[in-house]
Design a protein around this motif. Structure first.
Motif, PDB file in Angstrom:
ATOM      1  N   LEU A  61       8.776  -3.423  -6.828  1.00  0.00           N
ATOM      2  CA  LEU A  61       8.188  -3.411  -8.162  1.00  0.00           C
ATOM      3  C   LEU A  61       7.259  -2.205  -8.322  1.00  0.00           C
ATOM      4  CD1 LEU A  61       7.418  -7.211  -8.602  1.00  0.00           C
ATOM      5  CD2 LEU A  61       9.190  -5.888  -9.781  1.00  0.00           C
ATOM      6  N   GLY A  62       6.476  -1.922  -7.288  1.00  0.00           N
ATOM      7  CA  GLY A  62       5.628  -0.729  -7.317  1.00  0.00           C
ATOM      8  C   GLY A  62       6.440   0.543  -7.281  1.00  0.00           C
ATOM      9  N   LEU A  63       7.494   0.554  -6.466  1.00  0.00           N
ATOM     10  CA  LEU A  63       8.371   1.718  -6.379  1.00  0.00           C
ATOM     11  C   LEU A  63       9.028   2.002  -7.722  1.00  0.00           C
ATOM     12  CD1 LEU A  63       9.966   3.830  -4.674  1.00  0.00           C
ATOM     13  CD2 LEU A  63      11.640   2.005  -4.225  1.00  0.00           C
ATOM     14  N   ALA A 100       1.075   1.215   3.025  1.00  0.00           N
ATOM     15  CA  ALA A 100       0.578   2.570   2.750  1.00  0.00           C
ATOM     16  C   ALA A 100       1.339   3.207   1.594  1.00  0.00           C
ATOM     17  CB  ALA A 100       0.686   3.428   4.008  1.00  0.00           C
ATOM     18  N   PHE A 101       2.662   3.066   1.608  1.00  0.00           N
ATOM     19  CA  PHE A 101       3.462   3.637   0.521  1.00  0.00           C
ATOM     20  C   PHE A 101       3.159   2.960  -0.816  1.00  0.00           C
ATOM     21  CE2 PHE A 101       6.474   5.039   3.958  1.00  0.00           C
ATOM     22  CZ  PHE A 101       6.374   6.399   3.695  1.00  0.00           C
ATOM     23  N   LEU A 102       2.978   1.652  -0.784  1.00  0.00           N
ATOM     24  CA  LEU A 102       2.708   0.933  -2.032  1.00  0.00           C
ATOM     25  C   LEU A 102       1.380   1.375  -2.640  1.00  0.00           C
ATOM     26  CD1 LEU A 102       3.469  -1.186  -4.099  1.00  0.00           C
ATOM     27  CD2 LEU A 102       2.460  -2.941  -2.617  1.00  0.00           C
ATOM     28  N   ILE A 103       0.360   1.555  -1.808  1.00  0.00           N
ATOM     29  CA  ILE A 103      -0.923   2.059  -2.320  1.00  0.00           C
ATOM     30  C   ILE A 103      -0.720   3.448  -2.918  1.00  0.00           C
ATOM     31  CG2 ILE A 103      -3.272   2.751  -1.709  1.00  0.00           C
ATOM     32  CD1 ILE A 103      -3.161   0.601   0.496  1.00  0.00           C
ATOM     33  N   GLY A 104       0.083   4.270  -2.247  1.00  0.00           N
ATOM     34  CA  GLY A 104       0.393   5.592  -2.788  1.00  0.00           C
ATOM     35  C   GLY A 104       1.097   5.509  -4.130  1.00  0.00           C
ATOM     36  N   HIS A 105       2.015   4.555  -4.282  1.00  0.00           N
ATOM     37  CA  HIS A 105       2.695   4.375  -5.567  1.00  0.00           C
ATOM     38  C   HIS A 105       1.696   4.018  -6.671  1.00  0.00           C
ATOM     39  CE1 HIS A 105       6.301   4.842  -3.430  1.00  0.00           C
ATOM     40  NE2 HIS A 105       6.576   3.572  -3.150  1.00  0.00           N
ATOM     41  N   LEU A 106       0.741   3.163  -6.346  1.00  0.00           N
ATOM     42  CA  LEU A 106      -0.250   2.755  -7.344  1.00  0.00           C
ATOM     43  C   LEU A 106      -1.114   3.937  -7.770  1.00  0.00           C
ATOM     44  CD1 LEU A 106      -1.347  -0.698  -5.863  1.00  0.00           C
ATOM     45  CD2 LEU A 106       0.246  -0.263  -7.750  1.00  0.00           C
TER      46      LEU A 106
END
Length: 220
Positions: A144-146, A87-93
């Motif tokens: 990497l996304g962060l 969920a956080f990674l999608i938010g980062h994107l």
């Protein structure tokens, strides 16, 4: 801002602050799991509502989505670290896309160097932290996304000392989570710092973006 103005003009922001700050005092208590998850998710979920109410446009909907995904991550991480990370990674994107569309017209050499350091150091540190090396590749992938989100926030045209600093606080919070899987496994420090760094990071990001958008023409 006067207390009355905060209550009357930004009730969702006030409600978020109350939920976000108070959670720190109850997070280690004996609340039933479902109530604790709801309380935890409320702080950033209310930031999403604030974003949508305070400004109307495509960009405010996008930062509202980032906050909503963060709130979802807050809840899911209580069930599974992996589900919360997704969920956080999608938010980062989503945030990276927003910051990319709002790149700073001119970036100084020091700002570029800082962004490059974030891109390199955040994943490197995250990869080195877990004692269980089998977890390191997944943590590296998430980081990497962060790191990209943090670097893009730093070089965006949104206020650096709100949005940029907020993204850095978010990144430090995540690094403390990873440190708890390794060198700080027995330390009380992560438990004390992870939530306030994360919540106030999200608070600075959301209010910084919305404040700047309100000073610009609305983009539909």
């Amino acid at each position: 801002m006067p207390k009355r103005a905060l209550i009357e003009k930004r009730p969702w922001l006030l409600a978020s602050l109350i939920a976000g700050i108070s959670f720190w005092f109850v997070k280690d208590g004996h609340l039933p799991g479902v109530y604790q998850m709801a309380w935890k998710g409320a702080g950033v979920a209310l930031l999403a509502v604030y974003a949508l109410v305070r400004h109307h446009g495509a960009d405010s909907r996008q930062i509202g989505t980032v906050m909503a995904l963060g709130a979802l991550g807050d809840v899911l991480i209580e069930l599974s670290l992996e589900l919360g990370a997704v969920a956080f990674l999608i938010g980062h994107l989503v945030a990276i896309h927003l910051y990319w569309r709002h790149r700073r017209a001119e970036t100084s050499a020091s700002q570029k160097l800082a962004a490059l350091a974030m891109l390199v150091l955040i994943p490197l540190i995250a990869w080195l932290l877990p004692a269980d090396r089998a977890a390191a590749p997944g943590i590296l992938f998430y980081s990497l996304g962060l790191s990209a989100m943090t670097a893009m926030a730093w070089t965006s045209s949104f206020p650096r000392y709100q949005v940029g600093i907020g993204a850095v606080l978010f990144a430090v919070s995540d690094l403390l989570i990873f440190a708890r899987l390794g060198p700080l496994a027995t330390s009380a420090l992560p438990g004390l710092l992870i939530w306030p760094l994360y919540y106030f990071g999200q608070f600075l990001i959301c209010t910084g973006v919305i404040g700047e958008l309100r000073r610009r023409p609305t983009r539909q």
